[in-house]
Design a protein around this motif. Structure first.
Motif, short mmCIF file in Angstrom:
data_model
loop_
_atom_site.label_atom_id
_atom_site.label_comp_id
_atom_site.label_asym_id
_atom_site.label_seq_id
_atom_site.Cartn_x
_atom_site.Cartn_y
_atom_site.Cartn_z
N LEU A 80 51.38 43.82 -43.31
CA LEU A 80 52.82 44.17 -43.79
C LEU A 80 52.61 44.22 -45.15
O LEU A 80 53.45 45.41 -45.72
N ALA A 81 52.02 43.71 -46.07
CA ALA A 81 52.44 43.90 -47.62
C ALA A 81 51.60 45.14 -47.97
O ALA A 81 52.24 45.76 -48.96
N ILE A 82 50.47 45.25 -47.45
CA ILE A 82 49.95 46.87 -47.65
C ILE A 82 50.79 48.01 -47.25
O ILE A 82 50.94 48.82 -47.95
N ASP A 83 51.47 47.86 -46.24
CA ASP A 83 52.56 48.67 -45.85
C ASP A 83 53.68 48.83 -46.69
O ASP A 83 54.06 50.14 -47.13
N LEU A 84 54.02 47.83 -47.18
CA LEU A 84 55.44 47.79 -48.05
C LEU A 84 54.74 48.48 -49.82
O LEU A 84 55.54 49.40 -50.01
N ILE A 85 53.53 48.15 -50.09
CA ILE A 85 53.14 48.70 -51.06
C ILE A 85 52.98 50.12 -51.07
O ILE A 85 53.25 50.81 -52.01
N MET A 86 52.44 50.40 -50.05
CA MET A 86 52.13 52.01 -49.82
C MET A 86 53.54 52.73 -49.81
O MET A 86 53.83 53.73 -50.61
N LEU A 87 54.62 52.12 -49.30
CA LEU A 87 55.59 52.62 -48.92
C LEU A 87 56.57 52.72 -50.27
O LEU A 87 57.04 53.74 -50.46
N LEU A 88 56.61 51.82 -50.96
CA LEU A 88 57.17 51.55 -52.23
C LEU A 88 56.41 52.61 -53.31
O LEU A 88 57.11 53.18 -54.20
N GLU A 89 55.09 52.67 -53.31
CA GLU A 89 54.44 53.66 -54.33
C GLU A 89 54.85 55.12 -53.95
O GLU A 89 54.92 55.88 -54.94
N GLN A 90 55.01 55.33 -52.71
CA GLN A 90 55.38 56.64 -52.37
C GLN A 90 56.78 57.30 -53.28
O GLN A 90 56.61 58.47 -53.23
N HIS A 91 57.56 56.28 -53.23
CA HIS A 91 58.79 56.63 -53.75
C HIS A 91 58.82 56.78 -55.14
O HIS A 91 59.80 56.86 -55.91
N GLU A 92 57.86 56.32 -55.70
CA GLU A 92 57.59 56.31 -57.32
C GLU A 92 58.78 55.55 -58.08
O GLU A 92 59.43 56.21 -59.07
N LEU A 93 59.35 54.57 -57.47
CA LEU A 93 60.10 53.68 -58.30
C LEU A 93 59.75 52.84 -59.41
O LEU A 93 58.53 52.59 -59.74
N ASP A 94 60.72 52.64 -60.19
CA ASP A 94 60.55 51.74 -61.48
C ASP A 94 60.11 50.25 -60.98
O ASP A 94 60.71 49.70 -60.04
N PRO A 95 58.78 49.80 -61.38
CA PRO A 95 58.38 48.63 -60.89
C PRO A 95 59.40 47.52 -61.26
O PRO A 95 59.36 46.69 -60.36
N ALA A 96 60.33 47.57 -62.23
CA ALA A 96 61.14 46.53 -62.53
C ALA A 96 62.37 46.39 -61.41
O ALA A 96 62.87 45.29 -60.60
N ASP A 97 62.59 47.75 -61.24
CA ASP A 97 63.77 47.88 -59.95
C ASP A 97 63.02 47.23 -58.42
O ASP A 97 63.79 46.50 -57.76
N VAL A 98 61.89 47.54 -58.19
CA VAL A 98 60.89 47.15 -56.94
C VAL A 98 61.08 45.54 -57.10
O VAL A 98 61.32 44.98 -56.14
N ILE A 99 60.67 44.95 -58.10
CA ILE A 99 60.49 43.36 -58.19
C ILE A 99 62.01 42.84 -58.15
O ILE A 99 62.11 41.99 -57.25
N ALA A 100 63.09 43.28 -58.70
CA ALA A 100 64.28 42.86 -58.20
C ALA A 100 64.79 42.84 -56.97
O ALA A 100 65.27 42.18 -56.43
N ALA A 101 64.52 44.06 -56.34
CA ALA A 101 65.02 44.08 -55.01
C ALA A 101 64.17 43.29 -54.24
O ALA A 101 64.55 42.51 -53.04
#
Length: 56
Positions: free
Chosen positions: A17-38
């Motif tokens: 699950l962690a790997i899937d989530l990392i891949m999904l989040l990286e595909q969207h090229e989101l700001d790391p600070a936004d990802v961490i807050a979410a």
């Protein structure tokens, strides 16, 4: 790559699950600070759900 796929297939569910989530989040090229807050919000929500389900 087959070795990595085989290892992932046998990895614990939380690792998969962690790997899937990392891949999904990286595909969207989101700001790391936004990802961490979410993720903090998601973590809090799931902890609360876990506590609620164990109290039943």
């Amino acid at each position: 790559m087959s070795d990595v796929s085989d290892q992932l297939a046998h990895a614990p569910k939380h690792v998969q699950l962690a790997i899937d989530l990392i891949m999904l989040l990286e595909q969207h090229e989101l700001d790391p600070a936004d990802v961490i807050a979410a993720l903090e919000i998601v973590k809090t929500d799931f902890i609360q759900k876990q506590l609620t389900s164990t109290q039943k």
